[in-house]
Design a protein around this motif. Sequence first.
Motif, PDB file in Angstrom:
ATOM      1  N   ASP A 186       8.560  -5.715 -10.967  1.00  0.00           N
ATOM      2  CA  ASP A 186       7.502  -6.468 -11.622  1.00  0.00           C
ATOM      3  C   ASP A 186       7.229  -7.746 -10.839  1.00  0.00           C
ATOM      4  N   SER A 187       6.339  -8.590 -11.335  1.00  0.00           N
ATOM      5  CA  SER A 187       5.914  -9.768 -10.571  1.00  0.00           C
ATOM      6  C   SER A 187       7.070 -10.734 -10.314  1.00  0.00           C
ATOM      7  N   GLU A 188       7.926 -10.946 -11.307  1.00  0.00           N
ATOM      8  CA  GLU A 188       9.049 -11.867 -11.133  1.00  0.00           C
ATOM      9  C   GLU A 188      10.069 -11.317 -10.149  1.00  0.00           C
ATOM     10  N   GLN A 189      10.313 -10.034 -10.212  1.00  0.00           N
ATOM     11  CA  GLN A 189      11.278  -9.412  -9.300  1.00  0.00           C
ATOM     12  C   GLN A 189      10.753  -9.401  -7.872  1.00  0.00           C
ATOM     13  N   LEU A 190       9.445  -9.211  -7.724  1.00  0.00           N
ATOM     14  CA  LEU A 190       8.840  -9.291  -6.398  1.00  0.00           C
ATOM     15  C   LEU A 190       8.950 -10.707  -5.846  1.00  0.00           C
ATOM     16  N   ALA A 191       8.664 -11.699  -6.677  1.00  0.00           N
ATOM     17  CA  ALA A 191       8.742 -13.092  -6.239  1.00  0.00           C
ATOM     18  C   ALA A 191      10.159 -13.446  -5.796  1.00  0.00           C
ATOM     19  N   ASP A 192      11.137 -12.960  -6.519  1.00  0.00           N
ATOM     20  CA  ASP A 192      12.531 -13.223  -6.158  1.00  0.00           C
ATOM     21  C   ASP A 192      12.853 -12.611  -4.804  1.00  0.00           C
ATOM     22  N   LEU A 193      12.438 -11.382  -4.598  1.00  0.00           N
ATOM     23  CA  LEU A 193      12.688 -10.718  -3.304  1.00  0.00           C
ATOM     24  C   LEU A 193      12.023 -11.476  -2.161  1.00  0.00           C
ATOM     25  N   LEU A 194      10.794 -11.895  -2.379  1.00  0.00           N
ATOM     26  CA  LEU A 194      10.063 -12.603  -1.327  1.00  0.00           C
ATOM     27  C   LEU A 194      10.695 -13.955  -0.996  1.00  0.00           C
ATOM     28  N   SER A 195      11.482 -14.497  -1.912  1.00  0.00           N
ATOM     29  CA  SER A 195      12.100 -15.806  -1.693  1.00  0.00           C
ATOM     30  C   SER A 195      13.183 -15.773  -0.621  1.00  0.00           C
ATOM     31  N   TYR A 196      13.745 -14.597  -0.374  1.00  0.00           N
ATOM     32  CA  TYR A 196      14.808 -14.495   0.638  1.00  0.00           C
ATOM     33  C   TYR A 196      14.560 -13.426   1.697  1.00  0.00           C
ATOM     34  N   ALA A 197      13.595 -12.580   1.508  1.00  0.00           N
ATOM     35  CA  ALA A 197      13.355 -11.486   2.450  1.00  0.00           C
ATOM     36  C   ALA A 197      12.943 -12.007   3.825  1.00  0.00           C
ATOM     37  N   GLN A 198      13.557 -11.486   4.851  1.00  0.00           N
ATOM     38  CA  GLN A 198      13.144 -11.771   6.218  1.00  0.00           C
ATOM     39  C   GLN A 198      12.026 -10.823   6.646  1.00  0.00           C
ATOM     40  N   VAL A 199      11.985  -9.660   6.005  1.00  0.00           N
ATOM     41  CA  VAL A 199      10.935  -8.669   6.236  1.00  0.00           C
ATOM     42  C   VAL A 199      10.236  -8.425   4.909  1.00  0.00           C
ATOM     43  N   GLN A 213      -3.304   0.536 -16.081  1.00  0.00           N
ATOM     44  CA  GLN A 213      -3.962   0.235 -14.814  1.00  0.00           C
ATOM     45  C   GLN A 213      -3.335  -0.934 -14.059  1.00  0.00           C
ATOM     46  N   GLN A 214      -2.415  -1.632 -14.693  1.00  0.00           N
ATOM     47  CA  GLN A 214      -1.602  -2.640 -14.009  1.00  0.00           C
ATOM     48  C   GLN A 214      -2.449  -3.695 -13.281  1.00  0.00           C
ATOM     49  N   GLY A 215      -3.379  -4.287 -14.002  1.00  0.00           N
ATOM     50  CA  GLY A 215      -4.276  -5.264 -13.385  1.00  0.00           C
ATOM     51  C   GLY A 215      -3.569  -6.443 -12.754  1.00  0.00           C
ATOM     52  N   ASN A 216      -2.550  -6.978 -13.417  1.00  0.00           N
ATOM     53  CA  ASN A 216      -1.843  -8.133 -12.878  1.00  0.00           C
ATOM     54  C   ASN A 216      -1.099  -7.772 -11.586  1.00  0.00           C
ATOM     55  N   SER A 217      -0.396  -6.652 -11.619  1.00  0.00           N
ATOM     56  CA  SER A 217       0.319  -6.217 -10.409  1.00  0.00           C
ATOM     57  C   SER A 217      -0.662  -5.887  -9.291  1.00  0.00           C
ATOM     58  N   TYR A 218      -1.760  -5.280  -9.659  1.00  0.00           N
ATOM     59  CA  TYR A 218      -2.804  -4.925  -8.693  1.00  0.00           C
ATOM     60  C   TYR A 218      -3.260  -6.161  -7.913  1.00  0.00           C
ATOM     61  N   ASN A 219      -3.556  -7.236  -8.646  1.00  0.00           N
ATOM     62  CA  ASN A 219      -4.036  -8.467  -8.012  1.00  0.00           C
ATOM     63  C   ASN A 219      -2.929  -9.168  -7.230  1.00  0.00           C
ATOM     64  N   LEU A 220      -1.717  -9.173  -7.761  1.00  0.00           N
ATOM     65  CA  LEU A 220      -0.605  -9.837  -7.093  1.00  0.00           C
ATOM     66  C   LEU A 220      -0.249  -9.143  -5.783  1.00  0.00           C
ATOM     67  N   LEU A 221      -0.205  -7.825  -5.809  1.00  0.00           N
ATOM     68  CA  LEU A 221       0.127  -7.082  -4.590  1.00  0.00           C
ATOM     69  C   LEU A 221      -0.959  -7.263  -3.536  1.00  0.00           C
ATOM     70  N   LYS A 222      -2.201  -7.303  -3.987  1.00  0.00           N
ATOM     71  CA  LYS A 222      -3.297  -7.576  -3.061  1.00  0.00           C
ATOM     72  C   LYS A 222      -3.113  -8.949  -2.414  1.00  0.00           C
ATOM     73  N   LYS A 223      -2.752  -9.941  -3.225  1.00  0.00           N
ATOM     74  CA  LYS A 223      -2.552 -11.296  -2.723  1.00  0.00           C
ATOM     75  C   LYS A 223      -1.478 -11.339  -1.643  1.00  0.00           C
ATOM     76  N   HIS A 224      -0.404 -10.588  -1.831  1.00  0.00           N
ATOM     77  CA  HIS A 224       0.722 -10.610  -0.887  1.00  0.00           C
ATOM     78  C   HIS A 224       0.597  -9.538   0.207  1.00  0.00           C
ATOM     79  N   ASN A 225      -0.497  -8.786   0.191  1.00  0.00           N
ATOM     80  CA  ASN A 225      -0.708  -7.722   1.172  1.00  0.00           C
ATOM     81  C   ASN A 225       0.429  -6.709   1.144  1.00  0.00           C
ATOM     82  N   VAL A 226       0.821  -6.337  -0.063  1.00  0.00           N
ATOM     83  CA  VAL A 226       1.800  -5.278  -0.284  1.00  0.00           C
ATOM     84  C   VAL A 226       1.053  -4.088  -0.878  1.00  0.00           C
TER      85      VAL A 226
END
Length: 316
Positions: A186-199, A213-226
């Motif tokens: 989810d968005s919080e778990q993605l943010a946590d991963l991005l906080s330490y991920a080198q890749v 349809q997961q609108g929030n995840s849709y927009n967040l993933l677009k923002k991070h290019n995931v």
Amino acid sequence: MNSQNQKNEINRRRFLQSGVKLAAAGIYLGMFGMPNLFGNVIMDKGAANIPDVKLNNGVKMPMLGFGTYGLRGEVCQQSVADAISVGYRLIDTAKVYGNEEAVGKAIKQSGIDRKQLFVTSKLWVDDAGYENAKKGFEETLTKLGLEYLDLYLIHRPRGDVKGSWKAMEELYAAGKIRAIGISNFDSEQLADLLSYAQVKPVVNQIETHAYFQQGNSYNLLKKHNVQMEAWAPFAEGRNGLFTDEVFAQIAKKYNKTIAQVNLRWHYQRGIVAIPRSSQKAHIVENLNIFDFKLNHEDISAIEKLDLNKTQFPEWS
């Protein structure tokens, strides 16, 4: 197959055109609203002319693939072999599916050049952590009979995710995996991963379909290019998807099936989808989505179907 699944299959076939067209007949690729939401979609010369999307590390991934959840043994092997034979190049499996060996046999049976395939598997919760993840990955490679994976995902955000990601980053740097990503974050778990991920993860494979349809995840993933990838793009027929009147009307308008309308909708959102079937006619049918385009009215009607809640509460 239970009675509900039989009903879903019967209603799906109701809209199937007589004489299923071969997927390779989708010669109009590139002319109908090619998505560019998560990356650059690129035309490839694959057997079925399935467009690719360029992931954030530059690796190309087919926009439509073949899922294997629930397929086992000889049925799995034959289904994957059939999928490859009609033009699928993205094959999705996972350790917890218990079918990696069957998938590997199907790949070998196909005789296709390994470089033409995009094979995904996933690290299960039992293998979380730095050392365990490396062992789990090697077990997956052995079962598949492959020298490398195109994409490896953390299947669920459980256990030592940080240790697992570090191991995957090292396997990626060593060339054992062409791309690494996540699933069910989810968005919080993605943010946590991005906080330490080198890749940065290239993909998040999550539940998404017309009823969620997961609108929030849709927009967040677009923002991070995931890249967003849909498991169960048909919601496994839950909530009466294959008998939904909205989809039935759209399908009739384009002389398509409800399944094809659903996959086209995912495609036009820029989402990779991995439908699964053990029926060759449906495997072929699912590829034939590139010779029509849903219009604004269609999209609006489908958007109104969103219940904004999972259809798989038992997996949450």
